[in-house]
Enzyme design. Structure first.
Site, short mmCIF file in Angstrom:
data_model
loop_
_atom_site.label_atom_id
_atom_site.label_comp_id
_atom_site.label_asym_id
_atom_site.label_seq_id
_atom_site.Cartn_x
_atom_site.Cartn_y
_atom_site.Cartn_z
N HIS A 67 44.44 80.71 58.02
CA HIS A 67 43.88 82.05 58.17
C HIS A 67 42.56 82.09 57.39
O HIS A 67 42.40 81.38 56.40
CB HIS A 67 44.90 83.02 57.54
N ASP A 109 50.03 79.35 51.11
CA ASP A 109 49.85 80.69 51.68
C ASP A 109 51.14 81.02 52.43
O ASP A 109 51.36 80.54 53.54
CB ASP A 109 48.63 80.67 52.62
N GLN A 129 52.90 84.33 56.13
CA GLN A 129 53.67 84.35 57.38
C GLN A 129 55.12 83.90 57.15
O GLN A 129 55.98 84.16 57.98
CB GLN A 129 52.96 83.48 58.43
N LYS A 162 53.54 92.47 55.57
CA LYS A 162 54.14 91.68 56.65
C LYS A 162 55.65 91.54 56.46
O LYS A 162 56.36 91.04 57.32
CB LYS A 162 53.50 90.30 56.73
N CYS A 212 42.11 85.99 62.99
CA CYS A 212 41.52 85.53 61.72
C CYS A 212 41.70 84.03 61.55
O CYS A 212 41.97 83.55 60.44
CB CYS A 212 42.12 86.27 60.53
N1 PMP Z 1 47.41 84.21 55.55
C1 PMP Z 1 48.20 84.37 56.61
C2 PMP Z 1 48.98 83.18 57.12
C3 PMP Z 1 48.34 85.61 57.21
O1 PMP Z 1 49.14 85.76 58.26
C4 PMP Z 1 47.61 86.72 56.69
C5 PMP Z 1 47.71 88.08 57.31
N2 PMP Z 1 47.61 88.10 58.69
C6 PMP Z 1 46.79 86.50 55.58
C7 PMP Z 1 46.72 85.25 55.04
C8 PMP Z 1 46.00 87.62 54.97
O2 PMP Z 1 46.85 88.58 54.45
P1 PMP Z 1 46.31 89.99 53.95
O3 PMP Z 1 45.45 90.51 55.05
O4 PMP Z 1 47.54 90.78 53.75
O5 PMP Z 1 45.56 89.77 52.70
#
Ligand code: PMP
Length: 422
Positions: free
Chosen positions: A124, A202, A205, A228, A367
């Site tokens: 991401h 990270d 997910q 999430k 993203c």
């Molecule tokens: N890493 C991953 C794998 C994600 O799925 C997300 C959110 N879609 C993020 C980072 C970023 O998270 P946040 O927008 O809550 O900071």
């Protein structure tokens, strides 16, 4: 097949609504953000109604009650991740904020010119851009592990890259938010440690869908977001090994993170406050704790099986539809995500058509532009499942995707006919 009962659905009031098209909502956009059960909404509104005050500061009843609830939320989060101590649990604004904290505090201190930060191509942007920014500050290099054709990465490739590049940090998502691929955190962390790399996981997910054990994973840093995992937005978690967090300088400066301030300087507070400058996300932490308890109550193994069944059902059905391409591995290798493309149809058109049928999916690059570029795609559509989704919703999704296919194939044929006759 109904692995999780109607009771779970009844816990989520928003699921009863209809969409703008008048259709009952089928919410399949959980990888972007999930919905909240009553347990979370009630815990947060209870705080606002009965005992909200700023934490750690006031010597009065409400502040003491708020502080106790905030610190109890930290303990619930510690237990959820199996961290050794609450000193290792930092509340942040989310995964993005947590990675930025590490990139600034740890990165500025310990990463130097020409050092390597190793990522996978499936990351991401939250786990790419902070490292590019670190590179701009200190001159380090950001390198990417490519994906194989089956959307996974072999341990042998990881090992070879670690051995050749000798990165300072290996930062990767435990599950991809586009492909759903689960990466083997424990194995990769062990490999990284053999080559003296630190590891950041990270888990944005993964945390909503599986029990996390940071001691078993053994990574230096683990991050995730509340929103999430059925919790509120505006809160996330940074886990870090205590000795490392201790060695890192404070990041944001302000109230709450200091022990002492003078006209010439400051001494930082101990952990975890050192990294929590300003008024923290108090009610959000309380909501997050309620969410984690709720998920534990349903049971992560039940959630996993349920999502797996829905994912397999969608995956199998999509493979039967001509012109539909699944972007991701087989269901046994992923969490409940089915990303897909339809030949000749833009992902935004897919999402728009599905919305007319009450089905919420996401379309775009999610993203993850470098990933899409590596796959030769500009955009994909993504259906992502959670504990409250049903087989009925998957059937509606499959039927609507068939409609898209037929409708746009017809439009394409008409357009082609016009082109031939004009
Ligand atoms: N890493 C991953 C794998 C994600 O799925 C997300 C959110 N879609 C993020 C980072 C970023 O998270 P946040 O927008 O809550 O900071």
């Amino acid at each position: 097949m109904a692995l999780i009962t109607r009771d779970v659905r009844n816990d989520f009031p928003v699921l009863d609504r209809k969409t703008a098209s008048g259709e009952p909502l089928a919410f399949l956009d959980n990888a972007a953000s999930a919905q909240r059960p009553n347990a979370v909404i009630d815990a947060m509104s209870d705080c606002y109604r009965r005992y909200y005050a700023n934490v750690h500061r006031g010597i009065h009843t409400l502040s003491e009650e708020s502080t106790a609830a905030y610190e109890a939320a930290r303990e619930t989060t510690r237990e959820f991740m199996n961290a050794r101590s609450t000193r290792e649990v930092i509340f942040t604004a989310g995964t993005t904020a947590a990675i930025n904290l590490v990139a600034h505090s740890w990165g500025n201190q310990f990463v130097q010119k020409d050092d390597v930060i190793l990522l996978t191509i499936a990351e991401h942007h939250a786990n790419i851009v902070p490292w590019h920014q670190l590179s701009e500050r200190v001159g380090c290099r950001v390198e990417f592990l490519p994906l194989q054709d089956d959307f996974t990465i072999d341990d042998a490739v990881v090992k070879e890259r670690l051995e050749t590049l000798r990165p300072k940090l290996f930062a990767f998502a435990s599950s991809s938010n586009v492909l759903g691929t689960n990466f083997p955190v424990q194995r990769w962390t062990k490999l990284a440690h053999e080559f003296d790399a630190k590891v950041l996981v990270d888990a944005a997910q993964a945390a909503p869908h599986q029990a996390i054990d940071v001691q078993q994973w053994d990574a230096e840093f683990v991050v995730f977001s509340g929103h999430k995992a059925c919790g509120p937005s505006g809160i996330g978690v940074l886990y870090g090994k205590e000795a490392l967090l201790d060695a890192m300088p404070a990041f944001l400066g302000g109230g709450g993170m200091i022990d002492k301030v003078t006209t010439t300087g400051f001494t930082p507070h101990h952990l975890p406050e050192k990294f929590e400058a300003g008024t923290p996300p108090i009610v959000e932490a309380i909501g997050l704790a309620a969410a984690l308890k709720y998920l534990q109550g349903v049971g992560f193994e039940n959630i996993r099986q349920h999502e797996h069944a829905l994912c397999e059902m969608a995956d199998n059905a999509f493979r039967e539809i001509e012109g539909v391409e699944i972007i991701g591995p087989t269901p046994d290798k992923k969490t409940g995500i089915v990303s897909f493309a339809i030949d000749g149809v833009h992902a935004h058109d897919i999402a728009q058509w599905l919305d007319t049928r009450g089905i919420a999916v996401r379309a775009g690059h999610h993203c993850a532009m470098p990933l899409h570029e590596s796959l030769g795609k500009t955009a994909t559509a993504r259906a992502s499942f959670y504990l409250y989704n049903t087989t009925d919703e998957v059937e509606r999704l499959v039927a609507a995707v068939k409609e898209v296919r037929e409708k746009f194939a017809r439009t394409g044929r008409r357009r082609r006919r016009r082109e031939v006759t004009s």
